[in-house]
Design a protein around this motif. Structure first.
Motif: not given
Length: 734
Positions: A302, A304-305, A308-309, A314
């Motif tokens: 979660r 990392r998601s 990124k957004e 990254e």
């Protein structure tokens, strides 16, 4: 290749710009260290501009790194755009708030920059001295280890769990190393010991051996929650690193893994990039306001998601490395990482400073958290332990105990008395609620305990106390009271406090109750030589026998009621045992009815005639007292005959009879017994049961003894014994 972004190294043409950017940041850092920032530390200011710089480039507010804006006139328009950025203000309020000040500081620096650079050109030695002062402040001796250098190194090292040390934790350790040695009870060291003068592991271990030999070492170390011993371990690691000794197997630290494991771990780790730390903070603040579960694989996905957004880039590819970054973003509690904003810390700091500014010396952790719990929880401070850690970092120079912190580390009773007196003012008496209102950060239970346990506080009435310093008793009154107490105690062994001369004291201290005045008189005038037991004063160390005192009292009076005797016992002990009062009265007085005792001279017994009258009733060895139903044969004695008077006569005056019972009572339970009878009272009851037509069981025997007048109730502990002996007597007569 750039480790985080994967971008190619810059071309040679850009090297000069990068160099200029780095130099500008370093110059600004030196400028900040010269005392040009007050609200935020230089590190916070620099980190904020680093972060805003990336945001400005990403959102096309700036065309390049902000550190490349080397002119006031060029940077000012960019600063104004950033300040007006609604998106920045909404999504990262914390950074936005810091940048308003940090950007202004950079603008001020750019105005002064030409003069600074001119000075550096004319005098290179000055520049070298300034650079040196960043590493070692002027207040730090040159032969001393810099705690900031220790902190900077430790946050790159793994602890026993494999995670990197957190900066706020390490700062607590350094604080403990500075403040704790002076509190250790040892004569082997000077009063002032500076741990950071140790330059080798051997020197530090020598100190540590002395510290651990101090009798109060464990207690003092506990007050720092183990921070002192942990700090010693960490400093030892740093000295081993400096001297090239590595990590030795017999090192006293408990926090470090085996040397091979550490070496392998350190080869894989890199120093944390403050920019990435700030990026992780942004994600945590935006999406994990209730904390981030550090060891949850799902939480990592979660994170990392969202990253990124939110960041459009990254984060480190290694989960372990990213975990280290997330850990460094805030405070870990119960397996979760919480981000605590600078504004929250500032609010805590202000609350504490405002309270101390009014003269307070201590704040109890529990009460501070309870009073501010709503906003502390909203700010991700979910426990007292977390608050404690933050307070240590905000106020490293204050004293900390297990329950409170402040400008003293005295015992809790001493600290409480000082705080209560500080807010007492001119009042003579104060109630719990009034004190709690004035002592915002001391728990009510602590206030109650202090008032009840500290003899200097005088109980007045329900939940209300005074203090000895508010009681007006003059020197001549003290002397008179003390003299009276000495005379009375010499004569009787005690003196009722109500008998002491205190009339004028009551008048002057009219706001106090009589009980409060008496308590104050004892505390102020008598406590050094006498003991107070209820409302009776005796000499310290004297044997206090309630029965003896009550018997002495009964010798001195003409008349009293049973209630008077019970009240006397209550005054002396705070308790009432009816048998004590009746035993004392029966020994030296004559009981003429249920409630009245009189002195012997008020009764005139003709023993010969009275014994003859008793003999008319007692045909065998004994007879229950209640069997005397008429007193027509008894001569006049100055009082009206009844069972109470008859009992008193048989107890003390009869020549042929005595009286006995299981226990003294007001129910006329007992028996008149011939003095020639050698049976004790249990034997008499057994004989009565054996010769009566009664079934030998608990209920019937108990009922018989009660109704016949041998006992005052139908159950008692002797019934089983009586039944067994009565059964044997019956069998022998068959």
């Amino acid at each position: 290749m750039n480790y985080w972004t994967g971008a190619s190294p810059p071309q040679e043409a850009n090297l000069s710009k990068i160099s200029e950017s780095i130099n500008m940041r370093d110059d600004f850092q030196r400028w900040l260290f010269e005392g040009n920032t007050v609200k935020y530390t230089p590190e916070v200011v620099l980190s904020c501009i680093d972060k805003i710089s990336k945001y400005a480039v990403r959102k096309k507010i700036a065309v390049d790194d902000l550190w490349k804006y080397t002119s006031h006139d060029v940077f000012e328009p960019v600063y104004n755009k950033l300040v007006k950025s609604i998106l920045l203000r909404i999504f990262d309020r914390n950074t936005y708030g810091v940048f308003i000040i940090a950007g202004n500081l950079y603008l001020s620096f750019l105005k002064e920059k030409p003069l600074i650079h001119k000075d550096e050109t004319n005098n290179n030695a000055v520049k070298e001295k300034e650079e040196e002062s960043i590493v070692v402040p002027d207040s730090l001796p040159k032969d001393q280890i810099d705690p900031e250098a220790v902190i900077a190194w430790l946050v790159t090292q793994p602890n026993a769990n494999g995670a990197l040390y957190l900066e706020n934790v390490v700062r607590q350790y350094m604080w403990a190393l500075r403040s704790t040695p002076a509190k250790l009870e040892t004569s082997l060291l000077p009063d002032s010991v500076n741990i950071f003068t140790c330059r080798t592991p051997e020197a530090l271990n020598a100190y540590w051996d002395i510290f651990k030999a101090a009798p109060n070492y464990k207690q003092v170390n506990r007050r720092t929650s183990g921070g002192f011993s942990a700090g010693m371990s960490c400093l030892l690691r740093y000295l081993q690193y400096l001297t090239g000794e590595g990590l030795v197997a017999n090192s006293p630290t408990k926090e470090q893994p085996r040397p091979v494991e550490i070496e392998s771990t350190m080869q894989k780790r890199h120093k944390l990039d403050p920019v990435v730390v700030e990026q992780c903070k942004d994600v945590l603040s935006a999406y994990f306001s209730n904390g981030y579960r550090l060891n949850s694989p799902i939480e990592m996905v979660r994170f990392r998601s969202f990253a990124k957004e939110f960041l459009d880039e990254e984060l480190p590819t290694s989960d372990e490395m990213l975990k280290s970054y997330i850990s460094a973003c805030g405070m870990t509690f119960d397996g979760k990482v919480y981000v605590v904003s600078m504004q929250t810390k500032e609010r805590i700091k202000k609350s504490v400073e405002d309270y101390f500014a009014k003269g307070a010396q201590v704040i109890f952790f529990a009460e501070f958290y309870a009073r501010n719990e709503n906003w502390l929880l909203e700010a991700n401070i979910v426990s007292e332990e977390m608050l404690n850690t933050i307070l240590h970092s905000l106020f490293p120079n204050l004293s900390y105990t297990l329950t409170y912190f402040g400008y003293t580390d005295a015992s809790v009773p001493v600290a409480l008395e000082k705080e209560i007196l500080r807010v007492w003012g001119e009042d003579v008496t104060l109630a719990y609620a009034q004190l709690a209102e004035r002592l915002k950060y001391i728990p009510l239970d602590r206030i109650k305990y202090a008032l009840a346990q500290n003899g200097n506080f005088i109980w007045c009435s329900l939940e209300t106390y005074s203090h000895v310093s508010r009681i007006d008793i003059r020197d001549e009154e003290r002397e008179a009271i003390c003299k009276k107490a000495q005379l009375e105690c010499d004569a009787k062994g005690y003196v009722p406090i109500a008998n002491l001369p205190c009339g004028e004291i009551k008048e002057r201290n009219y706001e106090l109750t009589d009980t409060a005045v008496q308590n104050a008189i004892y505390r102020i005038c008598l406590s050094d030589m006498f003991e107070k037991k209820g409302k009776i004063i005796t000499r310290i160390g004297s044997v206090f026998d309630v029965m003896s005192i009550m018997k002495k009292y009964c010798k001195t009076i003409d008349r009293c009621s049973l209630s008077d005797l019970l009240n006397l016992e209550r005054e002396m002990t705070g308790e009432v045992h009816r048998w004590t009062a009746m035993e004392a009265g029966n020994t030296f007085l004559v009981r003429i009815d249920k409630n009245t005792y009189v002195a012997d001279r008020y009764v005139h017994f003709n023993a010969e005639v009275i014994d003859e009258a008793i003999g008319l009733f007692v045909k065998s060895d004994y007879l229950p007292l209640k069997s005397f139903t008429t007193f027509g044969a008894f001569p006049d004695c100055g009082q009206t005959w009844n069972l109470f008077l008859l009992e008193s006569y048989c107890r003390r005056f009869s020549r042929k009879f005595r009286f006995d019972t299981l226990s003294v009572n007001s129910r006329n339970a007992g028996a008149v017994i011939r003095r020639t009878c050698i049976l004790n009272y249990t034997d008499i009851m057994t004989d009565a049961v054996a010769n009566a037509d009664v079934a030998l069981n608990q209920i019937e025997v108990g009922k018989f003894l009660f109704e016949s007048g041998y006992t005052g109730r139908s159950t008692n502990a002797k019934i089983g014994e009586i039944i067994n002996h009565a059964r044997g007597l019956r069998e022998r007569t068959v």
